[in-house]
Design a protein around this motif. Structure first.
Motif, short mmCIF file in Angstrom:
data_model
loop_
_atom_site.label_atom_id
_atom_site.label_comp_id
_atom_site.label_asym_id
_atom_site.label_seq_id
_atom_site.Cartn_x
_atom_site.Cartn_y
_atom_site.Cartn_z
N GLU A 125 -11.87 19.09 14.07
CA GLU A 125 -10.74 19.97 14.39
C GLU A 125 -10.62 21.00 13.27
O GLU A 125 -11.00 20.72 12.12
N GLU A 146 -3.02 9.84 18.01
CA GLU A 146 -3.75 11.11 17.98
C GLU A 146 -4.79 11.11 16.86
O GLU A 146 -5.91 11.61 17.03
N THR A 197 -1.83 7.21 13.65
CA THR A 197 -1.23 7.37 14.98
C THR A 197 -2.33 7.44 16.06
O THR A 197 -3.51 7.63 15.74
N GLY A 218 6.21 1.39 16.72
CA GLY A 218 5.79 1.50 15.32
C GLY A 218 4.33 1.13 15.14
O GLY A 218 3.63 1.71 14.30
N GLY A 241 1.77 11.95 5.95
CA GLY A 241 1.51 10.72 6.70
C GLY A 241 0.10 10.77 7.27
O GLY A 241 -0.85 10.30 6.65
N SER A 242 -0.04 11.41 8.45
CA SER A 242 -1.38 11.60 9.01
C SER A 242 -2.24 12.38 8.02
O SER A 242 -3.41 12.07 7.80
N SER A 276 5.27 -0.91 3.78
CA SER A 276 5.52 -2.24 4.34
C SER A 276 5.54 -3.28 3.22
O SER A 276 4.66 -3.29 2.35
N PHE A 286 9.84 -2.16 6.34
CA PHE A 286 9.29 -1.20 5.36
C PHE A 286 10.38 -0.52 4.55
O PHE A 286 11.57 -0.72 4.78
N TRP A 317 7.79 4.38 4.14
CA TRP A 317 7.20 3.47 5.13
C TRP A 317 6.33 2.40 4.46
O TRP A 317 5.37 1.92 5.05
N ALA A 336 1.60 2.94 12.76
CA ALA A 336 1.11 2.31 11.53
C ALA A 336 -0.42 2.32 11.50
O ALA A 336 -1.06 2.10 12.52
N GLN A 344 0.85 -1.20 0.00
CA GLN A 344 0.00 0.00 0.00
C GLN A 344 0.88 1.24 0.00
O GLN A 344 1.59 1.50 0.98
N ASN A 370 -8.80 11.53 17.07
CA ASN A 370 -9.61 12.46 16.26
C ASN A 370 -10.78 11.73 15.60
O ASN A 370 -11.90 12.24 15.59
N PHE A 419 0.82 4.83 0.17
CA PHE A 419 0.11 6.07 0.48
C PHE A 419 1.09 7.10 1.07
O PHE A 419 1.25 8.18 0.53
N SER A 420 1.73 6.75 2.21
CA SER A 420 2.52 7.75 2.95
C SER A 420 3.71 8.26 2.16
O SER A 420 4.34 7.53 1.40
C1 LIG Z 1 5.35 -0.15 11.10
C2 LIG Z 1 4.78 0.83 10.11
C3 LIG Z 1 4.27 0.35 8.91
C4 LIG Z 1 3.75 1.26 7.97
N1 LIG Z 1 3.30 0.78 6.77
C5 LIG Z 1 2.81 1.63 5.84
C6 LIG Z 1 2.42 1.16 4.54
O1 LIG Z 1 2.49 -0.04 4.26
N2 LIG Z 1 1.97 2.05 3.64
C7 LIG Z 1 1.87 3.39 3.90
O2 LIG Z 1 1.43 4.13 3.04
N3 LIG Z 1 2.28 3.89 5.12
C8 LIG Z 1 2.74 3.04 6.08
N4 LIG Z 1 3.15 3.51 7.31
C9 LIG Z 1 3.13 4.96 7.55
C10 LIG Z 1 2.05 5.38 8.55
O3 LIG Z 1 0.78 5.37 7.93
C11 LIG Z 1 2.46 6.78 9.01
O4 LIG Z 1 3.65 6.65 9.76
C12 LIG Z 1 1.40 7.42 9.87
O5 LIG Z 1 0.25 7.69 9.12
C13 LIG Z 1 1.90 8.72 10.52
O6 LIG Z 1 2.45 9.57 9.58
P1 LIG Z 1 3.91 10.22 9.79
O7 LIG Z 1 4.83 9.12 10.16
O8 LIG Z 1 4.21 11.02 8.57
O9 LIG Z 1 3.74 11.16 11.03
P2 LIG Z 1 3.12 12.63 11.04
O10 LIG Z 1 1.81 12.63 10.31
O11 LIG Z 1 4.15 13.59 10.59
O12 LIG Z 1 2.80 12.84 12.57
C14 LIG Z 1 3.79 13.33 13.51
C15 LIG Z 1 3.11 13.50 14.85
O13 LIG Z 1 2.08 14.50 14.76
C16 LIG Z 1 0.84 14.00 15.23
N5 LIG Z 1 -0.27 14.54 14.42
C17 LIG Z 1 -0.32 14.64 13.07
N6 LIG Z 1 -1.51 15.16 12.70
C18 LIG Z 1 -2.22 15.40 13.83
C19 LIG Z 1 -3.52 15.95 14.09
N7 LIG Z 1 -4.31 16.34 13.10
N8 LIG Z 1 -3.92 16.04 15.38
C20 LIG Z 1 -3.10 15.65 16.41
N9 LIG Z 1 -1.84 15.13 16.22
C21 LIG Z 1 -1.42 15.01 14.95
C22 LIG Z 1 0.93 12.50 15.02
O14 LIG Z 1 0.05 11.79 15.87
C23 LIG Z 1 2.41 12.23 15.33
O15 LIG Z 1 2.58 12.09 16.73
C24 LIG Z 1 3.70 2.64 8.26
C25 LIG Z 1 4.21 3.12 9.47
C26 LIG Z 1 4.75 2.23 10.39
C27 LIG Z 1 5.31 2.78 11.66
#
Ligand SMILES: Cc1cc2nc3c(=O)[nH]c(=O)nc-3n(C[C@H](O)[C@H](O)[C@H](O)COP(=O)(O)OP(=O)(O)OC[C@H]3O[C@@H](n4cnc5c(N)ncnc54)[C@H](O)[C@@H]3O)c2cc1C
Length: 407
Positions: free
Chosen positions: A390, A374, A372, A365, A136-137, A163, A213, A161, A369, A128, A378, A130-131
């Motif tokens: 929000e 948070e 998060t 992690g 990410g979020s 996987s 990943f 990221w 994954a 998948q 939401n 996406f990120s």
């Molecule tokens: C083990 C693992 C496997 C993964 N596998 C995949 C995969 O197969 N495919 C894929 O596409 N992605 C994958 N991911 C990525 C995963 O979806 C992202 O890590 C996740 O969505 C968070 O995005 P980020 O790491 O960019 O953190 P960020 O979005 O940058 O977040 C940083 C911090 O800010 C907080 N935050 C962000 N927005 C808000 C908000 N609106 N309100 C409050 N707090 C907020 C977050 O909670 C976090 O603490 C994987 C991640 C992990 C750890």
């Protein structure tokens, strides 16, 4: 709802148990199973093929797409039984759990019949995509571009990221096709052949020593228009289908660590006394048991919704949030219980073959994954509790006009 099995489900449960007994290892007999390296991957494929040949793969998918043509309740029975065994199903969860439902929903009949049976038997592995480094979020903020090129699309950009990308034959990739409209409206979802030129996969080393990943780079990678999932500009709807399926798939298999903790409490002695007699251990046991029981009750509520023909909603986020936190807390607590041995992560030397040490390093992690903590909060606040959304400063703004840093 009555949670007793119907006679048909009881018969199915008995068949599942006897097949698992003959073909899988009980969790209590093997605490840890490596998911690293080519050999583990080959074994996983062989196990999944045997499962498909026995008619236990993709239970609720239609048979023309490689499924068993059964119901979601059969999926639930399988999930309940397989929890007692160690398997390497993890490689296939993203394809079958996340990508498969979106393909069934948004693809053409020809493509479904071409790709889904090979996914269902684990002949093809899927990832998948996406990120991205800055999405990410807020995944709708992604920048990987897809541009029309005759009957094809040309893809350029970077994912992170991802996987299992290093093992994957195909992926579902979310791209930006129109930067002139708001960020949610300019996205398009595709399937992509991961083995073509222009797709480069670079594994990322994790702190637990694994390489789960990857970074994935696209340079003029080609996707035929027949691999588009849904409308041009309608990618956000497809992405939500993938993400909701992901939360459901994760909530079914979300490790909580509780069954392993219970096994440990039953068997471990400290200074010649059973740890089950220790008041701190008993207090932790009670706390985690009540959370675990609460999760099971929430799970049953989802099952009730599914049994009545509905779909599991945002409540799946609750299982993901509570389970992931508990999993990390249990791992940390157990490693403290082991004293100095808690810092030795060695399958042959460590208590419980290093299961909890490994969990200490991997569990952070799990809290990220699939969304998060948070982000889960939401979703629960807005979609389950109905609280106000929000503030979103970029609402209605064209994607290209959203500020990306200090000007
Ligand atoms: C083990 C693992 C496997 C993964 N596998 C995949 C995969 O197969 N495919 C894929 O596409 N992605 C994958 N991911 C990525 C995963 O979806 C992202 O890590 C996740 O969505 C968070 O995005 P980020 O790491 O960019 O953190 P960020 O979005 O940058 O977040 C940083 C911090 O800010 C907080 N935050 C962000 N927005 C808000 C908000 N609106 N309100 C409050 N707090 C907020 C977050 O909670 C976090 O603490 C994987 C991640 C992990 C750890």
């Amino acid at each position: 709802m009555d949670f007793e099995d119907t006679p048909e489900l009881a018969d199915f449960r008995a068949r599942v148990r006897s097949w698992l007994d003959a073909n899988a290892v009980r969790r209590t007999d093997q605490l840890f199973m490596s998911m690293e390296g080519e050999e583990a991957f080959r074994e996983a494929k062989a196990w999944y093929k045997a499962k498909a040949d026995a008619g236990f793969a993709c239970l609720s998918w239609p048979s023309e797409y490689g499924g068993a043509g059964l119901t979601s309740l059969h999926d639930v029975v399988w999930a309940q039984e397989v929890e007692n065994y160690r398997t390497r199903d993890g490689y296939f969860v993203i394809g079958i759990g996340n990508c498969g439902p979106a393909i069934q929903h948004f693809s053409t009949e020809d493509v479904k019949r071409e790709l889904l049976p090979r996914m269902a038997s684990a002949e093809d592995v899927w990832c998948q995509l996406f990120s991205e480094p800055s999405a990410g979020s807020d995944v709708a903020g992604l920048r990987t571009r897809a541009e029309r090129d005759g009957d094809n699309w040309k893809i350029n950009g970077q994912k992170i990221w991802t996987s299992g990308a290093q093992y994957s034959d195909y992926g579902v990739v979310l791209t930006r096709t129109d930067p002139d409209v708001s960020k949610y409206r300019g996205l398009t979802l595709f399937m992509i052949d991961m083995r073509q030129p222009g797709v480069e996969v670079r594994p990322i080393k994790q702190m637990d020593g694994g390489q789960h990943f990857n970074e994935v780079y696209f340079q003029d990678a080609i996707i035929p228009d027949s691999y588009r999932l849904g409308e041009v500009g309608g990618g956000w709807t497809g992405a939500l289908t993938v993400l909701m399926s992901e939360r459901l798939a994760i909530s079914g298999i979300q490790p909580t660590g509780f069954p392993q903790f219970l096994d440990l409490v039953r068997s471990l002695e400290l200074n010649g006394e059973p740890i089950a007699d220790d008041p701190i251990v008993r207090e932790r046991l009670a706390t985690w048991y009540s959370q675990y029981a609460g999760l099971q009750a929430a799970n049953k509520r989802m099952i009730t919704a599914v049994a009545k023909g509905g779909v599991a909603g945002a409540e799946a986020s609750l299982g993901k949030l509570v389970g992931a936190v508990m999993n990390q807390e249990i791992a940390n607590f157990c490693c403290q219980l082991f004293g100095p041995a808690g810092i030795v992560s060695d399958e042959n030397l460590s208590p419980e073959r290093g299961h909890f040490q490994h969990a200490v390093l991997f569990s952070p992690g799990v809290r990220l994954a699939g969304g998060t903590d948070e982000v889960m909060r939401n979703i629960i606040a807005e979609q389950v509790l109905g609280l106000p959304q929000e503030p979103r400063a970029d609402k209605g703004m064209a994607f290209k006009d959203i500020p990306t840093g200090p000007s």
